[in-house]
Design a protein around this motif. Structure first.
Motif, PDB file in Angstrom:
ATOM      1  N   UNK A 194       0.848  -1.181   0.000  1.00 17.43           N
ATOM      2  CA  UNK A 194       0.000   0.000   0.000  1.00 17.43           C
ATOM      3  C   UNK A 194       0.888   1.236   0.000  1.00 17.43           C
ATOM      4  N   UNK A 195       0.464   2.288  -0.719  1.00 14.88           N
ATOM      5  CA  UNK A 195       1.235   3.525  -0.771  1.00 14.88           C
ATOM      6  C   UNK A 195       1.097   4.348   0.503  1.00 14.88           C
ATOM      7  N   UNK A 196       0.075   4.061   1.301  1.00 14.84           N
ATOM      8  CA  UNK A 196      -0.157   4.801   2.538  1.00 14.84           C
ATOM      9  C   UNK A 196       0.819   4.306   3.602  1.00 14.84           C
ATOM     10  N   UNK A 197       1.911   5.048   3.773  1.00 16.47           N
ATOM     11  CA  UNK A 197       2.956   4.619   4.708  1.00 16.47           C
ATOM     12  C   UNK A 197       2.433   4.519   6.136  1.00 16.47           C
ATOM     13  N   UNK A 238       3.867  -6.710   5.261  1.00 14.64           N
ATOM     14  CA  UNK A 238       3.330  -5.447   4.735  1.00 14.64           C
ATOM     15  C   UNK A 238       4.476  -4.552   4.290  1.00 14.64           C
ATOM     16  N   UNK A 239       4.273  -3.841   3.189  1.00 16.03           N
ATOM     17  CA  UNK A 239       5.315  -2.947   2.674  1.00 16.03           C
ATOM     18  C   UNK A 239       4.691  -1.865   1.796  1.00 16.03           C
ATOM     19  N   UNK A 240       5.447  -0.773   1.625  1.00 16.43           N
ATOM     20  CA  UNK A 240       5.065   0.258   0.660  1.00 16.43           C
ATOM     21  C   UNK A 240       5.805   0.077  -0.662  1.00 16.43           C
ATOM     22  N   UNK A 284       2.582   1.216   8.495  1.00 12.05           N
ATOM     23  CA  UNK A 284       3.213   1.234   9.816  1.00 12.05           C
ATOM     24  C   UNK A 284       2.266   0.709  10.884  1.00 12.05           C
ATOM     25  N   UNK A 285       0.996   1.111  10.792  1.00 13.55           N
ATOM     26  CA  UNK A 285       0.022   0.636  11.775  1.00 13.55           C
ATOM     27  C   UNK A 285      -0.183  -0.876  11.663  1.00 13.55           C
ATOM     28  N   UNK A 286      -0.236  -1.367  10.431  1.00 18.65           N
ATOM     29  CA  UNK A 286      -0.400  -2.808  10.248  1.00 18.65           C
ATOM     30  C   UNK A 286       0.811  -3.571  10.784  1.00 18.65           C
ATOM     31  N   UNK A 287       1.987  -3.044  10.550  1.00 19.17           N
ATOM     32  CA  UNK A 287       3.187  -3.695  11.088  1.00 19.17           C
ATOM     33  C   UNK A 287       3.181  -3.693  12.612  1.00 19.17           C
TER      34      UNK A 287
END
Length: 447
Positions: free
Chosen positions: A30-33, A66-68, A37-40
């Motif tokens: 996802x492009x939403x960093x 998860x990654x951007x 971060x919240x998912x991580x």
């Protein structure tokens, strides 16, 4: 197997987590960093029962990440799923495919080796071919196939819907791509889930046809409910009587304030626009869209009528804001029409929803909020049940009557029995249950 999932919204996150539960290595991109971060950190951005435990367990097992960075997500992937939003385009009602096409371009620039590109987003017929053309134009040398794999997830029951679906639909015309998709869904073969392989166009049409048919059933029973009130019939008995017919079925025959959510409103509108573009207008679906829009305003009028014809200077407690229970999704919720209409009519609205108040606060101004159903009702002139959360199904009627300034209940989901409510001293209004009214209209008309 390994897949990349582009988009960590409702569909992408649920699908990715469920695939990882099947043993697939899944990287959600996802492009939403901030969201990544919240998912991580273990924070789930949506409310879906069981999703937090599913994500946590598979992250710990090393199957879900998860990654951007799309390149990181697609490294070694057998397939990449496009699960981005396709909202109604402002102005004309067509599905906005800009996010889908942007994802296709990024996939083309990133892919290394044979890749199956799967559209999981709900997209109009012809989108898969356009995705294929975009990738081919940018990468003439690329080895890939495009598949359509629509989702059929009900918010509030999405995990079970994925793990034990009625069917899996895959639009796929390459044997190699079919083998990849069969491998991903192999666990479902063990429970004999029907896997339907079709062309790209057929798969895309199946999704829209399914959603618009269900929206039509909801709208049909809502109009029948209005007629039941006039003639003295009970819509629930009518629904049961017709639903026991196997050709009709019992589901989606519960009357209420109209459909909402992330799928039905935009999908009915998108299919109408597609049909008009191709010169094959869908008059039934056009009517469904119109009737559903009008119904939400009619429900606000029903609340005003129950309050004696005016809510000016009165407080109305609204129980439930989300479009359905077990979600925090406010998209196209009936409350988004009902609450502003009450405010415009001069009411003070005090609302309570178990999960939706934070989202509601972003979308509507001027609402007071209670921290419980009883706090919302304290001193109110009326209470309206807009969403049928389980905790609203067995409220303490004696306590309600003491808290309310006037014993007026407008039950837009028919949670309670009219006889019980009236016996408890409430002025009770519901939907489509006119069995306690004399059916005089027909006999008087005949005289």
């Amino acid at each position: 197997m390994r897949i990349a999932m582009i988009g960590t919204g409702y569909v992408g996150l649920v699908t990715g987590a469920c695939f990882s539960e099947f043993g697939v290595d899944v990287c959600c991109v996802d492009k939403d960093a901030g969201k990544i971060q919240r998912l991580k950190a273990g924070e789930i951005p949506i409310f879906e029962p069981g999703l937090d435990q599913l994500v946590e367990g598979n992250v710990k097992a090393g199957r879900l990440s998860f990654t951007t960075d799309l390149r990181e997500g697609m490294a070694g992937a057998d397939a990449v799923f496009i699960a981005v939003g396709t909202p109604s385009r402002r102005g004309d009602g067509h599905a906005d495919l800009s996010y889908v096409y942007a994802a296709a371009r990024e996939i083309a620039d990133t892919m290394d080796g044979y890749t199956v590109v799967v559209t999981k987003s709900t997209v109009p017929v012809g989108t898969g071919r356009e995705v294929e053309a975009i990738i081919r134009e940018r990468r003439p040398d690329a080895r890939f196939d495009v598949c359509s794999n629509p989702e059929f997830l009900r918010e509030g029951a999405a995990i079970n819907d994925f793990m034990r679906p009625d069917r899996v639909v895959i639009g796929c015309e390459s044997e190699r791509a079919q083998e990849v998709m069969r491998g991903l869904y192999r666990p479902l073969y063990l429970i004999e889930t029907p896997i339907v392989f079709t062309s790209l166009e057929t798969s895309e049409m199946i999704k829209y046809a399914a959603n618009t048919f269900l929206a039509t059933k909801i709208t049909f029973i809502n109009e029948i409910a209005d007629l039941c009130e006039k003639v003295g019939a009970d819509v629930h008995d009518v629904a049961r009587g017709i639903g026991l017919d196997g050709r009709i079925g019992r589901k989606f025959l519960h009357p209420g304030p109209g459909y909402g959510g992330s799928c039905f409103p935009k999908d009915t509108l998108a299919l109408v626009k597609t049909a008009q573009d191709y010169g094959a207008p869908l008059r039934i679906i056009e009517t469904v869209v119109d009737v559903n829009d009008r119904r939400k305003q009619a429900m606000a009028d029903r609340i005003v009528a129950a309050c004696g014809g005016s809510v000016a200077g009165k407080t109305v407690a609204v129980l439930g804001l989300t479009f359905k229970p077990n979600t925090d999704d406010m998209r196209d919720s009936p409350a988004l029409d009902i609450v502003p209409a009450l405010l415009a009519a001069g009411a003070t609205v005090r609302a309570y929803d178990p999960e939706g108040m934070d989202e509601a606060a972003k979308l509507m101004d001027g609402i007071e909020y209670g921290q419980s159903a009883y706090e919302a009702m304290d001193g109110a002139d009326a209470v309206a049940i807009v969403t049928e959360w389980n905790e609203f199904r067995a409220l303490d009627l004696a306590r309600m009557k003491k808290l309310l300034k006037a014993p007026v209940v407008v039950d837009l989901r028919n949670v309670y029995d009219p006889k019980d409510m009236r016996a408890a001293g409430f002025e009770y209004t519901c939907v489509g249950r006119g069995t306690d009214r004399p059916a005089r209209a027909a006999s008087e008309a005949a005289q």
